[in-house]
Design a protein around this motif. Structure first.
Motif, mmCIF file in Angstrom:
data_model
loop_
_atom_site.group_PDB
_atom_site.id
_atom_site.type_symbol
_atom_site.label_atom_id
_atom_site.label_comp_id
_atom_site.label_asym_id
_atom_site.label_seq_id
_atom_site.Cartn_x
_atom_site.Cartn_y
_atom_site.Cartn_z
ATOM 1 N N ALA A 197 65.710 33.677 27.710
ATOM 2 C CA ALA A 197 65.548 35.053 26.797
ATOM 3 C C ALA A 197 64.148 35.003 26.322
ATOM 4 C CB ALA A 197 66.522 35.001 25.748
ATOM 5 N N GLY A 198 63.520 33.948 25.834
ATOM 6 C CA GLY A 198 62.448 33.753 25.334
ATOM 7 C C GLY A 198 61.240 34.025 26.280
ATOM 8 N N ALA A 199 61.433 33.544 27.628
ATOM 9 C CA ALA A 199 60.511 33.712 28.612
ATOM 10 C C ALA A 199 60.493 35.226 29.009
ATOM 11 C CB ALA A 199 60.840 32.959 29.745
ATOM 12 N N ILE A 200 61.502 35.829 29.109
ATOM 13 C CA ILE A 200 61.470 37.234 29.330
ATOM 14 C C ILE A 200 61.100 38.050 28.118
ATOM 15 C CG2 ILE A 200 63.067 39.386 29.601
ATOM 16 C CD1 ILE A 200 64.980 37.272 30.827
ATOM 17 N N ALA A 201 61.108 37.644 26.946
ATOM 18 C CA ALA A 201 60.583 38.399 25.767
ATOM 19 C C ALA A 201 59.116 38.245 25.708
ATOM 20 C CB ALA A 201 61.085 37.678 24.451
ATOM 21 N N VAL A 202 58.684 37.168 26.190
ATOM 22 C CA VAL A 202 56.999 36.993 26.260
ATOM 23 C C VAL A 202 56.582 37.926 27.745
ATOM 24 C CG1 VAL A 202 55.238 35.418 27.086
ATOM 25 C CG2 VAL A 202 57.143 34.690 25.383
ATOM 26 N N LEU A 203 57.239 37.913 28.528
ATOM 27 C CA LEU A 203 56.981 38.694 29.835
ATOM 28 C C LEU A 203 56.866 40.236 29.187
ATOM 29 C CD1 LEU A 203 56.394 38.417 32.804
ATOM 30 C CD2 LEU A 203 59.023 39.269 33.206
ATOM 31 N N ARG A 204 57.851 40.665 28.713
ATOM 32 C CA ARG A 204 57.901 42.061 28.361
ATOM 33 C C ARG A 204 56.689 42.266 27.164
ATOM 34 N NH1 ARG A 204 63.505 44.502 27.331
ATOM 35 N NH2 ARG A 204 62.697 44.754 25.005
ATOM 36 N N GLU A 205 56.049 41.235 26.390
ATOM 37 C CA GLU A 205 55.123 41.561 25.563
ATOM 38 C C GLU A 205 53.856 41.433 26.295
ATOM 39 O OE1 GLU A 205 53.468 38.639 22.273
ATOM 40 O OE2 GLU A 205 55.432 39.271 21.941
#
Length: 574
Positions: A342-350
């Motif tokens: 979830a943290g990696a996807i959040a960084v990707l979205r950002e």
């Protein structure tokens, strides 16, 4: 302000908490307790309850050193209030699972304060894990252990108004975990604490206090374990004390220590966990965006990602080095994997908006897989009728497979949808899909696991004061269902069987053959399928005669066969 924050927290729980709770309740009550996981736990709890062994767990009349007592005590607490049944233990497991989701949500909020999407996504992702959901239906120790691990790690994370960990609560939760699963609790929480300065600013600035107070908390947890283990060791006797303090732990760590044939050590090769990790993390292991997000991570990583890596990487290495391996040993780390993803996807979205929105990195592979699986389920009756697939499991599922193919077709279409909410679609599809498979199993294959017929026969025999024995090892699978009060004798060779039959000519002997012989259909008391083999209940004298090459007397009545025999089941047997 506080009331507003509480209302926001409650809104954050909707809808994943009631959705998962409803699904878990439906699944866990769709069939009886599963042999041998749940039935063994219930057998130990029942024997402790019936014989008033509140300090030392017992199974089949002997002290049980494989497990520590906290789960049994919690089961007993419910039995004191609601009476003895398997309802409360199953509800208890659902409570443990719901608590796990809440804890991972709070943990994500603490670790990713600048990325609130992670706190919303992590519980959704955790509830969708297929293996974790199915294993959470077992009355076992691991889900309670997960709660203890997540609670302890939550104590180490900083709050807005307090950066220092809650050391006393940390120690108490370590103690609870030790009383749930033993020393393995320390492996699950050791590395986030030992590597604290790598992810926690307060730990980096206050290293001496971090390690001193953390060490004292560990000692508090160990003191809680010893407060039970020392009196239990003296109460259980020398053999139990030796197994409790040495063999049952060391035998799982080093294969050569295993000297007791009953020790459940499950030795596997070093890379076993790594090979099975994609299956354990399904469906998210089949979501391309997850892999791209992990590959796109670059330094500097924020606190939450560093925490997850400090927890997961060394834990996976250590558990791989340990000889004993089971999939569910890693259950506490599943929450950590979801925090990382979830943290990696959040960084990707950002940082990489185009990659975060790219359809070809979306859930379409899972959607196509679901549609293909739906096609397989729809074609299953044709394949079995045409003898293209000849397998009891497949043939059993074929009677309902077309109905369930519609569900997987709809889930596949859902996963092919474009647009926002992709993570929730994957999570909902994962939860509904595994719930559908569990329901299909209940309707078609549960009869191969349901030991109620054999348990009823055994309970009736015990009520008539007839001795009961079993060929080979006994795992407690009949004790709770039959509410047995006497041990079942284990017979390890032919001489022991003949001796038991001479002493107890009216007794019963349970066997567990791989193949069903024609003699069982003629002389046994009961025959029923169990998994891919059989359970047979025999008159002791009859089985002893057959094993000695003698022809026994004809039974006064034919055996009970469960379910009713068919030509397909028995026609090929000699």
């Amino acid at each position: 302000m506080k009331s507003y924050r509480r209302s926001e927290d409650l809104r954050a729980l909707w809808p994943w908490l009631p959705l998962w709770t409803l699904g878990a309740l439906i699944a866990i009550f769709s069939h009886g307790p599963m042999p041998l996981y749940s039935t063994r736990t219930l057998a130990v709890a029942w024997e402790m309850w019936h014989e008033h062994h509140w300090l030392v767990p017992h199974i089949n009349g002997e002290p049980y050193s494989e497990k520590v007592p906290l789960l049994f005590w919690l089961i007993h607490a419910g039995w004191f209030v609601f009476g003895v049944s398997d309802v409360w233990p199953r509800v208890l497991e659902v409570i443990f699972g719901a608590t796990q989701l809440v804890l991972v949500s709070v943990l994500a909020r603490r670790l990713f304060p600048n990325r609130p999407w992670v706190a919303k996504a992590a519980p959704w992702m955790l509830l969708a894990l297929s293996y974790a959901f199915l294993f959470g239906l077992q009355i076992m120790y691991e889900v309670l252990l997960v709660d203890c691990v997540l609670g302890a790690l939550l104590c180490l994370t900083p709050k807005t108004r307090r950066a220092e960990p809650r050391w006393l609560l940390f120690g108490l939760l370590i103690g609870a975990g030790l009383l749930t699963k033993g020393p393995v609790m320390l492996l699950h929480i050791a590395f986030p604490w030992l590597l604290g300065p790598m992810w926690n600013d307060w730990a980096r600035e206050n290293r001496r206090r971090w390690y001193t107070c953390g060490g004292l908390a560990m000692l508090l947890g160990l003191a809680m374990l010893l407060a039970w283990a020392i009196p239990a060791g003296f109460s259980g006797g020398d053999a139990y004390r030796h197994r409790l303090f040495f063999t049952q732990t060391a035998g799982r760590v080093v294969k050569e220590v295993q000297t007791d044939q009953k020790l459940q050590s499950h030795p596997r090769w070093f890379g076993w966990y790594l090979v099975w990790l994609p299956m354990l993390l399904f469906p998210f292991s089949g979501w391309p965006r997850v892999w791209v997000a992990l590959g796109a991570l670059r330094k500097p990583l924020d606190h939450g990602l560093r925490f997850a890596l400090c927890w997961l990487v060394p834990s996976l290495v250590v558990f791989s080095v340990i000889s004993g391996k089971q999939w569910y040993y890693l259950l506490p780390e599943f929450a950590g994997w979801m925090l990382l993803l979830a943290g990696a996807i959040a960084v990707l979205r950002e940082r990489h908006g185009k990659l975060a929105d790219n359809y070809w990195l979306g859930s379409w592979p899972l959607g196509l897989g679901s549609i293909f699986f739906a096609g397989f389920l729809f074609a299953l009756p044709y394949l079995t009728q045409g003898h293209h697939l000849h397998n009891d499991w497949v043939e059993g599922a074929a009677s309902y497979s077309r109905t369930f193919s519609v569900i997987f077709l709809l889930l596949g279409c859902l996963l092919l949808v474009r647009g926002r909410g992709e993570m929730r679609r994957v999570a909902i599809a994962g939860l509904v899909g595994v719930l559908a498979l569990n329901t299909l199993f209940t309707l078609t294959l549960w009869r191969k696991y349901d030991l109620t017929p054999a348990s009823t026969v055994i309970a009736t025999a015990e009520a008539e004061n007839r001795a009961i024995a079993i060929e080979g090892n006994y795992e407690g699978q009949f004790h709770f269902a039959g509410r047995l009060s006497q041990p079942i004798t284990e017979l390890w060779d032919g001489e022991a069987m003949q001796d038991f039959a001479r002493k107890h000519p009216d007794g019963l002997i349970i066997t567990h053959p791989d193949k069903l012989e024609s003699s069982a259909l003629r002389y046994a008391v009961l025959v029923q399928p169990f998994r891919s083999s059989w359970v047979e209940v025999w008159p002791a004298s009859t089985l002893a005669d057959l094993r000695a090459g003698r022809t026994p007397d004809e039974p006064s009545q034919p055996p009970t066969i469960f379910p009713a025999p068919t030509a397909l089941q028995y026609g090929s047997q000699p």
